[in-house]
Design a protein around this motif. Structure first.
Motif, PDB file in Angstrom:
ATOM      1  N   ASP A  91       0.963  -1.052  -0.211  1.00  0.00           N
ATOM      2  CA  ASP A  91      -0.196   0.043  -0.066  1.00  0.00           C
ATOM      3  C   ASP A  91       0.891   1.266   0.023  1.00  0.00           C
ATOM      4  OD1 ASP A  91      -2.740   0.626  -0.124  1.00  0.00           O
ATOM      5  OD2 ASP A  91      -2.935   0.636   1.899  1.00  0.00           O
ATOM      6  N   ILE A  92       2.011   1.092  -0.891  1.00  0.00           N
ATOM      7  CA  ILE A  92       2.647   2.431  -0.860  1.00  0.00           C
ATOM      8  C   ILE A  92       2.280   3.301  -2.060  1.00  0.00           C
ATOM      9  CG2 ILE A  92       5.276   3.079  -1.326  1.00  0.00           C
ATOM     10  CD1 ILE A  92       6.015   0.324   0.048  1.00  0.00           C
ATOM     11  N   PRO A  93       2.136   4.613  -1.743  1.00  0.00           N
ATOM     12  CA  PRO A  93       1.560   5.155  -3.048  1.00  0.00           C
ATOM     13  C   PRO A  93       2.372   5.567  -4.046  1.00  0.00           C
ATOM     14  CG  PRO A  93       1.925   6.806  -0.927  1.00  0.00           C
ATOM     15  CD  PRO A  93       2.313   5.294  -0.728  1.00  0.00           C
ATOM     16  N   THR A  94       1.969   5.340  -5.279  1.00  0.00           N
ATOM     17  CA  THR A  94       2.731   5.303  -6.584  1.00  0.00           C
ATOM     18  C   THR A  94       1.700   5.460  -7.810  1.00  0.00           C
ATOM     19  OG1 THR A  94       4.447   4.268  -7.763  1.00  0.00           O
ATOM     20  CG2 THR A  94       2.982   2.669  -6.788  1.00  0.00           C
ATOM     21  N   GLY A  95       2.003   5.853  -8.923  1.00  0.00           N
ATOM     22  CA  GLY A  95       1.202   5.760 -10.118  1.00  0.00           C
ATOM     23  C   GLY A  95       0.655   4.540 -10.331  1.00  0.00           C
ATOM     24  N   ALA A  96      -0.517   4.245 -10.728  1.00  0.00           N
ATOM     25  CA  ALA A  96      -1.376   3.051 -11.182  1.00  0.00           C
ATOM     26  C   ALA A  96      -0.375   2.573 -12.637  1.00  0.00           C
ATOM     27  CB  ALA A  96      -2.869   3.377 -11.626  1.00  0.00           C
ATOM     28  N   TYR A  97      -0.228   1.305 -12.540  1.00  0.00           N
ATOM     29  CA  TYR A  97       0.653   0.725 -13.631  1.00  0.00           C
ATOM     30  C   TYR A  97       0.077  -0.593 -14.176  1.00  0.00           C
ATOM     31  CZ  TYR A  97       2.110  -2.745 -10.204  1.00  0.00           C
ATOM     32  OH  TYR A  97       1.952  -3.707  -9.438  1.00  0.00           O
ATOM     33  N   GLN A  98       0.641  -1.233 -15.303  1.00  0.00           N
ATOM     34  CA  GLN A  98       0.838  -2.455 -15.566  1.00  0.00           C
ATOM     35  C   GLN A  98       2.202  -3.090 -16.163  1.00  0.00           C
ATOM     36  OE1 GLN A  98      -2.481  -4.396 -17.320  1.00  0.00           O
ATOM     37  NE2 GLN A  98      -3.941  -3.454 -15.760  1.00  0.00           N
ATOM     38  N   ARG A  99       2.241  -4.313 -16.053  1.00  0.00           N
ATOM     39  CA  ARG A  99       3.552  -4.584 -16.608  1.00  0.00           C
ATOM     40  C   ARG A  99       3.066  -5.567 -18.044  1.00  0.00           C
ATOM     41  NH1 ARG A  99       6.740  -7.630 -11.637  1.00  0.00           N
ATOM     42  NH2 ARG A  99       8.422  -7.737 -13.222  1.00  0.00           N
ATOM     43  N   PHE A 100       4.093  -5.273 -19.133  1.00  0.00           N
ATOM     44  CA  PHE A 100       3.619  -6.041 -20.350  1.00  0.00           C
ATOM     45  C   PHE A 100       5.183  -6.749 -20.757  1.00  0.00           C
ATOM     46  CE2 PHE A 100       0.645  -2.490 -20.024  1.00  0.00           C
ATOM     47  CZ  PHE A 100      -0.241  -3.060 -20.115  1.00  0.00           C
ATOM     48  N   LYS A 101       4.816  -7.940 -21.348  1.00  0.00           N
ATOM     49  CA  LYS A 101       6.096  -8.956 -22.023  1.00  0.00           C
ATOM     50  C   LYS A 101       5.825  -8.704 -23.396  1.00  0.00           C
ATOM     51  CE  LYS A 101       8.181 -11.510 -18.512  1.00  0.00           C
ATOM     52  NZ  LYS A 101       7.645 -11.719 -17.369  1.00  0.00           N
ATOM     53  N   ALA A 102       5.021  -8.112 -24.066  1.00  0.00           N
ATOM     54  CA  ALA A 102       4.701  -7.593 -25.634  1.00  0.00           C
ATOM     55  C   ALA A 102       4.185  -6.587 -25.731  1.00  0.00           C
ATOM     56  CB  ALA A 102       3.789  -8.870 -26.244  1.00  0.00           C
ATOM     57  N   ALA A 103       4.340  -5.961 -27.180  1.00  0.00           N
ATOM     58  CA  ALA A 103       4.101  -4.825 -27.639  1.00  0.00           C
ATOM     59  C   ALA A 103       2.340  -4.688 -27.609  1.00  0.00           C
ATOM     60  CB  ALA A 103       4.660  -4.240 -28.827  1.00  0.00           C
ATOM     61  N   GLU A 104       1.788  -5.707 -28.137  1.00  0.00           N
ATOM     62  CA  GLU A 104       0.480  -5.458 -28.423  1.00  0.00           C
ATOM     63  C   GLU A 104      -0.501  -4.921 -27.099  1.00  0.00           C
ATOM     64  OE1 GLU A 104      -0.171  -4.410 -31.662  1.00  0.00           O
ATOM     65  OE2 GLU A 104      -2.006  -4.203 -30.637  1.00  0.00           O
ATOM     66  N   PRO A 105      -0.567  -5.819 -26.184  1.00  0.00           N
ATOM     67  CA  PRO A 105      -1.518  -5.630 -24.901  1.00  0.00           C
ATOM     68  C   PRO A 105      -0.681  -4.183 -24.683  1.00  0.00           C
ATOM     69  CG  PRO A 105       0.188  -7.600 -24.492  1.00  0.00           C
ATOM     70  CD  PRO A 105       0.235  -7.086 -26.036  1.00  0.00           C
ATOM     71  N   ALA A 106       0.338  -3.896 -24.432  1.00  0.00           N
ATOM     72  CA  ALA A 106       1.096  -2.487 -23.831  1.00  0.00           C
ATOM     73  C   ALA A 106       0.270  -1.360 -24.635  1.00  0.00           C
ATOM     74  CB  ALA A 106       2.478  -2.531 -24.075  1.00  0.00           C
ATOM     75  N   ARG A 107       0.407  -1.616 -26.149  1.00  0.00           N
ATOM     76  CA  ARG A 107      -0.413  -0.454 -26.859  1.00  0.00           C
ATOM     77  C   ARG A 107      -1.936  -0.521 -26.725  1.00  0.00           C
ATOM     78  NH1 ARG A 107       2.807   0.195 -31.843  1.00  0.00           N
ATOM     79  NH2 ARG A 107       0.950   1.044 -32.753  1.00  0.00           N
ATOM     80  N   GLN A 108      -2.291  -1.582 -26.289  1.00  0.00           N
ATOM     81  CA  GLN A 108      -3.882  -1.513 -25.999  1.00  0.00           C
ATOM     82  C   GLN A 108      -4.162  -0.716 -24.937  1.00  0.00           C
ATOM     83  OE1 GLN A 108      -6.235  -2.749 -28.057  1.00  0.00           O
ATOM     84  NE2 GLN A 108      -7.756  -2.044 -26.575  1.00  0.00           N
TER      85      GLN A 108
END
Ligand code: AMP
Ligand code: GLY
Length: 423
Positions: free
Chosen positions: A114-131
């Motif tokens: 619960d440490i305050p930081t920007g919302a994020y997601q991790r990606f291993k491929a370009a397409e879902p990251a672009r999405q």
């Protein structure tokens, strides 16, 4: 105490300068060091990637304490190997160094505790990251997961910029560091770096500093390793420091210990002070460079016993005292940095230090007895003042006495603090 310092940058010159003032110091070696560090320590041409060679050297010279400056040897596990060989070492384990080595690791730690930081997601491929970028929209921040010398981050003001940055990462612009990408919400506010020591149990707040990451005046152009810094950072009021300790630093130290990766060494939180309060941008598991230069100028206490207490689990027994003065450092870099630049360009003159100002060496070397610039960031002109305005004036006065044709610097280091002091 017999000490070996690992590293060769401006950070290590500042550490060496400060350690050399310690009455506890008996013998002092640096590997590989630089011509500035050579004023304080005996330089040793050890290959720091060869851990067995480093250990053999410490045995041969009966070294009591090894201090590791840069991140690469930490991420490579040099501190683990030295400790396993029974040598007191300042610097985190390879597992704990993931706080810097993997942005995804740190983001997951923030989520768990619960440490305050920007919302994020991790990606291993370009397409879902672009999405994901399409869904979130701009501004948005794209980060190569691994170590990319401070250059793996794109703060994209448009969606097109974000998509291009994703493609760059997966196309190998940052090598293995870009095999995974973190996409993060844009945080709006003023940045500050908050430095702490930890022995795995206790955290000791050191001081705050403000870096200048962009290469150009007015914070323009590409990101660099840092073009200048000052300390303290005025945005870090005592109340903000207290919130940062409680909301960010303490949960990190206890969370790392709970997860089986106790953190021992120095680390700094890159913070964004947003309307909501302090939010974590990133952690670094070492002193910042050039932030270390201003911290060492301001530190009144003997550094050596503080670092030794950190390494040996007795941090609760020491304190760090600071000068009230501000300190500011201007980085002189090779023309072209952070892109390609000429090497071995001659540095004709470095002015002498005074009570208030001093030049630290970073990427310099001696070639045939002459001082040359070998790195991107080459010299750090560092000065005190009663406030940032005075420290800035002194630092630039000394900067203007450096004779190095291929060098350049930003002319506005400290601008935010100077504007505040004028207001
Ligand atoms: P980092 O390497 O993570 O420190 O990022 C380099 C720089 O990018 C930071 O010092 C910030 O100026 C900027 N940055 C990183 N993450 C964010 C974010 N979430 N929001 C706004 N700026 C950011
Ligand atoms: N100056 C930023 C860093 O050392 O990461």
């Amino acid at each position: 105490m017999k000490v070996l310092l690992i590293g060769s940058g401006g950070r290590e010159h500042a550490l060496a300068w400060k350690i050399a003032q310690s009455p506890l110091l008996e013998e002092f070696y640096a590997a590989p060091g630089n011509p500035g560090i050579a004023d304080h320590a005996t330089l040793v041409s050890l290959d720091v990637e060869d851990h067995a060679a480093v250990i053999a050297f410490t045995k041969e010279k009966s070294i009591d304490f090894v201090i590791i400056g840069p991140e690469a040897p930490l991420v490579a596990g040099l501190a683990d190997d030295l400790r396993a060989a029974g040598i007191a070492t300042f610097g985190p384990s390879k597992a704990a160094a993931q706080l810097e080595g993997s942005k995804g690791f740190t983001k997951d730690l923030c989520a768990r505790y619960d440490i305050p930081t920007g919302a994020y997601q991790r990606f291993k491929a370009a397409e879902p990251a672009r999405q994901y970028v399409h869904e979130q929209g701009a501004p948005i921040v794209i980060k190569a997961d691994g170590l990319a010398a401070g250059k793996g981050v794109t703060v994209a003001m448009t969606e097109a910029e974000a998509l291009a940055a994703i493609d760059d990462c997966f196309d190998g612009a940052f090598g293995a560091a870009g095999a995974e990408v973190v996409v993060e919400a844009f945080l709006d506010g003023e940045e500050a770096s908050f430095f702490c020591l930890s022995d795995g149990k206790t955290a000791l707040a050191l001081a705050t500093a403000q870096d200048h990451k962009r290469v150009g005046d007015g914070d323009t152009g590409p990101n660099t390793g840092g073009m200048g810094a000052y300390s303290p950072a005025p945005v870090m009021t005592p109340a903000m420091v207290e919130r940062t300790m409680k909301e960010i630093i303490e949960p990190t130290i206890s969370g790392m210990a709970k997860d089986g990766n106790p953190f021992s060494g120095v680390f700094f939180a890159g913070l964004m002070i947003t309307a909501k309060g302090p939010e974590l941008i990133e952690y670094n598991v070492r002193f910042g460079d050039p932030e270390c230069q201003v911290l060492m100028m301001r530190l009144k206490s003997d550094l050596l016993p503080i670092l030794y207490a950190t390494a040996t689990g007795t941090l609760d027994k020491v304190e760090a005292e600071w000068r009230d003065d501000a300190a500011l450092t201007v980085v002189l870099a090779s023309k072209g940095y952070p892109g390609a630049y000429d090497k071995n360009t001659p540095i004709a003159h470095i002015p002498d230090a005074s009570e208030e100002a001093k030049v630290f060496h970073a990427g310099t070397a001696l070639k045939d007895g002459k001082l040359v610039a070998t790195g991107g960031r080459v010299l750090n002109v560092t000065a005190f003042g009663k406030n940032v305005t005075e420290a800035q004036a002194r630092a630039y006065a000394l900067t203007d006495k450096v004779e190095w044709e291929n060098g350049f610097c930003r002319r506005d280091i400290g601008w935010q603090a100077v504007a505040r002091e004028k207001a």
